[in-house]
Design an enzyme around this catalytic site. Structure first.
Site, PDB file in Angstrom:
ATOM      1  N   GLY A  54      12.248  25.337  37.667  1.00  0.00           N
ATOM      2  CA  GLY A  54      12.506  25.969  36.377  1.00  0.00           C
ATOM      3  C   GLY A  54      11.911  27.360  36.329  1.00  0.00           C
ATOM      4  O   GLY A  54      10.727  27.521  36.032  1.00  0.00           O
ATOM      5  N   LEU A  55      12.740  28.354  36.620  1.00  0.00           N
ATOM      6  CA  LEU A  55      12.285  29.737  36.636  1.00  0.00           C
ATOM      7  C   LEU A  55      13.021  30.587  35.594  1.00  0.00           C
ATOM      8  O   LEU A  55      12.406  31.239  34.762  1.00  0.00           O
ATOM      9  CB  LEU A  55      12.483  30.332  38.043  1.00  0.00           C
ATOM     10  CG  LEU A  55      12.127  31.807  38.251  1.00  0.00           C
ATOM     11  CD1 LEU A  55      10.669  32.065  37.894  1.00  0.00           C
ATOM     12  CD2 LEU A  55      12.402  32.220  39.691  1.00  0.00           C
ATOM     13  N   THR A  56      14.346  30.552  35.600  1.00  0.00           N
ATOM     14  CA  THR A  56      15.150  31.439  34.749  1.00  0.00           C
ATOM     15  C   THR A  56      15.049  31.072  33.270  1.00  0.00           C
ATOM     16  O   THR A  56      15.021  29.895  32.903  1.00  0.00           O
ATOM     17  CB  THR A  56      16.621  31.379  35.180  1.00  0.00           C
ATOM     18  OG1 THR A  56      16.707  31.725  36.572  1.00  0.00           O
ATOM     19  CG2 THR A  56      17.472  32.336  34.384  1.00  0.00           C
ATOM     20  N   ILE A  58      19.185  25.766  34.889  1.00  0.00           N
ATOM     21  CA  ILE A  58      18.339  25.129  35.900  1.00  0.00           C
ATOM     22  C   ILE A  58      19.114  23.999  36.575  1.00  0.00           C
ATOM     23  O   ILE A  58      19.536  23.042  35.912  1.00  0.00           O
ATOM     24  CB  ILE A  58      17.030  24.600  35.278  1.00  0.00           C
ATOM     25  CG1 ILE A  58      16.349  25.702  34.462  1.00  0.00           C
ATOM     26  CG2 ILE A  58      16.119  24.082  36.384  1.00  0.00           C
ATOM     27  CD1 ILE A  58      16.048  26.976  35.228  1.00  0.00           C
ATOM     28  N   ILE A  83      46.017  37.240  50.762  1.00  0.00           N
ATOM     29  CA  ILE A  83      46.895  36.683  51.790  1.00  0.00           C
ATOM     30  C   ILE A  83      47.750  35.558  51.217  1.00  0.00           C
ATOM     31  O   ILE A  83      48.943  35.443  51.520  1.00  0.00           O
ATOM     32  CB  ILE A  83      46.061  36.186  52.994  1.00  0.00           C
ATOM     33  CG1 ILE A  83      45.479  37.378  53.755  1.00  0.00           C
ATOM     34  CG2 ILE A  83      46.907  35.320  53.932  1.00  0.00           C
ATOM     35  CD1 ILE A  83      44.440  36.994  54.799  1.00  0.00           C
ATOM     36  N   GLY A  94      48.636  35.281  48.146  1.00  0.00           N
ATOM     37  CA  GLY A  94      49.506  35.768  47.078  1.00  0.00           C
ATOM     38  C   GLY A  94      49.437  34.881  45.846  1.00  0.00           C
ATOM     39  O   GLY A  94      48.367  34.445  45.422  1.00  0.00           O
ATOM     40  N   GLU A 139      19.568  33.314  43.609  1.00  0.00           N
ATOM     41  CA  GLU A 139      18.442  33.513  44.544  1.00  0.00           C
ATOM     42  C   GLU A 139      17.974  34.972  44.552  1.00  0.00           C
ATOM     43  O   GLU A 139      17.489  35.497  45.550  1.00  0.00           O
ATOM     44  CB  GLU A 139      18.841  33.082  45.956  1.00  0.00           C
ATOM     45  CG  GLU A 139      17.709  32.478  46.773  1.00  0.00           C
ATOM     46  CD  GLU A 139      17.378  31.057  46.342  1.00  0.00           C
ATOM     47  OE1 GLU A 139      16.385  30.501  46.842  1.00  0.00           O
ATOM     48  OE2 GLU A 139      18.110  30.487  45.511  1.00  0.00           O
ATOM     49  N   THR A 141      19.330  38.672  42.463  1.00  0.00           N
ATOM     50  CA  THR A 141      20.539  39.486  42.541  1.00  0.00           C
ATOM     51  C   THR A 141      20.458  40.455  43.718  1.00  0.00           C
ATOM     52  O   THR A 141      19.374  40.833  44.170  1.00  0.00           O
ATOM     53  CB  THR A 141      20.740  40.300  41.251  1.00  0.00           C
ATOM     54  OG1 THR A 141      19.685  41.273  41.143  1.00  0.00           O
ATOM     55  CG2 THR A 141      20.746  39.404  40.026  1.00  0.00           C
ATOM     56  N   GLU A 179      21.061  43.511  43.678  1.00  0.00           N
ATOM     57  CA  GLU A 179      20.386  44.738  43.270  1.00  0.00           C
ATOM     58  C   GLU A 179      18.883  44.626  43.517  1.00  0.00           C
ATOM     59  O   GLU A 179      18.241  45.564  44.020  1.00  0.00           O
ATOM     60  CB  GLU A 179      20.661  45.022  41.781  1.00  0.00           C
ATOM     61  CG  GLU A 179      22.081  45.485  41.485  1.00  0.00           C
ATOM     62  CD  GLU A 179      23.103  44.352  41.447  1.00  0.00           C
ATOM     63  OE1 GLU A 179      24.302  44.642  41.333  1.00  0.00           O
ATOM     64  OE2 GLU A 179      22.702  43.171  41.536  1.00  0.00           O
TER      65      GLU A 179
END
Length: 380
Positions: A123-125, A156, A338, A340, A364, A366, A368
């Site tokens: 649980g980080l975000t 999570i 390819i 279509g 994991e 971004t 950036e």
């Protein structure tokens, strides 16, 4: 420098390939249809010892190195990115216990992770804290011999299944000095004040449970601190290092899957009386996929080898994650082109590949942020 895999690695790779084709291919179809966690496939994967692949043998695991792990990961992810991500999060969490846990914590949790009895989550975000971990607001306050947690997490993975347990939670423990100190905690399933919130409807990764987590005066023993107080973010970033290498190999797997599907389609599909594969513009796209898969694969193997040797490879892990995931997005776009109009139809696998590709550039860390990590390693 020896690029040859040893016999154990070749056997592991072959086993993962066979399992993926025989078990995960139909499981992936079911996940797309039902959006349900693949319990049967997880039990079979566990029976093969793969849920504890990097856990030391003393705790019931396989104790294999980082390179062997990503060899198996590529085979899994080529068939099912969803199952690969479920497994990747589980391995990341078990590695945090392995690296940071006390002996008592390891004895309590690692055998359960290794057997697949439980599936791990971190649980980080938060709603206002993704790349900006400094924006974290979930708090853990020490009161006597307990920690009291209040806050909210979002997106999570692996948290709402019947076998989810041993959550690793990141929370702010100190704000003195104008900076937030973040620590890691073990929050067992069913702890009072810990609520599993809403699930989310995603454009891909159906079958991977993603939830909101709510903490309202959630009390855990002081011994549930994981690692060093105030070092949670640094500890998580160390564990995420292997995760970034894995995301690079997830990119390889997606490129490979796009190539396999596109090559088959281009040989069968005729336009102007000729197979698509006979047209040079199509050949160029297929050739790019083959080049990119091989290049990123070799890079990922090298970085995994560095990781297994204990060499600092933060910058290289960021590089392979960025390169692999961006080339996977390109491969998915080219595979769609390819095919279509058929690529627009969900019956075709490239439709799923297209939907799965972009999130790899975000998860994991971004791309950036990865570029900032790389720039710092250059002395910027």
């Amino acid at each position: 420098m020896d690029f040859e895999l040893d016999s154990t690695q070749v056997e592991l790779q072959s086993m993962a390939r066979a399992f993926s084709r025989e078990v995960l291919a139909p499981a992936q179809l079911a996940m797309d249809r039902d959006d349900a966690f693949p319990y049967a496939a997880w039990r079979q994967w566990s029976a093969l010892g793969m849920t504890g692949i990097t856990i030391p043998e003393d705790y019931g695991g396989g104790g294999v190195d980082s390179l062997s792990y990503i060899l198996a990961m590529e085979e899994v992810a080529t068939v099912s990115q969803t199952f690969a991500l479920i497994w990747q999060v589980h391995v990341l969490v078990s590695n945090m216990y392995k690296l940071l846990g006390t002996e008592a914590q390891k004895r309590e949790w690692l055998p359960r992770f290794a057997s697949g009895e439980i599936v791990g989550a971190i649980g980080l975000t938060e709603p206002g804290a993704g790349s900006d971990a400094g924006g974290m607001t979930t708090r853990a306050e020490r009161r006597g011999r307990e920690w009291v947690i209040n806050g909210r997490k979002i997106f999570i993975s692996n948290t709402g299944t019947e076998i989810s347990d041993g959550l690793v939670l990141m929370a702010v423990t100190d704000t003195s000095g104008g900076r937030k100190s973040i620590s890691s905690f073990i929050v067992p399933r069913g702890t009072p004040g810990f609520e599993i919130g809403q699930s989310f409807t995603k454009m891909a990764w159906h079958g991977m449970d993603s939830r909101e987590l709510l903490f309202n005066d959630c009390r855990i023993p002081e011994d549930n601190l994981l690692g060093v107080e105030g070092q949670g973010l640094r500890q998580a970033l160390t564990a995420l290092n292997l995760g970034r290498i894995v995301f690079g190999i997830l990119g390889v797997a997606l490129i490979r899957a796009c190539l396999e599907e596109s090559l088959t389609y281009a040989k069968d599909r005729k336009q102007f009386g000729k197979p698509l594969a006979s047209f040079q513009l199509i050949q160029s796209k297929l050739a790019d996929m083959a080049i990119h898969a091989e290049a990123v694969r070799r890079f990922a193997h090298y970085v995994a080898w560095l990781h297994a040797k204990g060499v600092d490879c933060h910058a290289q892990a960021a590089m392979v994650k960025t390169l692999g995931t961006e080339l996977a997005t390109k491969a998915a776009l080219d595979a769609f082109q390819i095919h279509g109009g058929y690529g627009f139809m969900q019956e075709y696998k490239v439709n799923r590949f297209f939907r799965e590709s972009k999130i790899l550039e975000i998860g994991e860390g971004t791309n950036e942020i990865q570029r900032l990590v790389i720039a710092r390693s250059l002395g910027c």
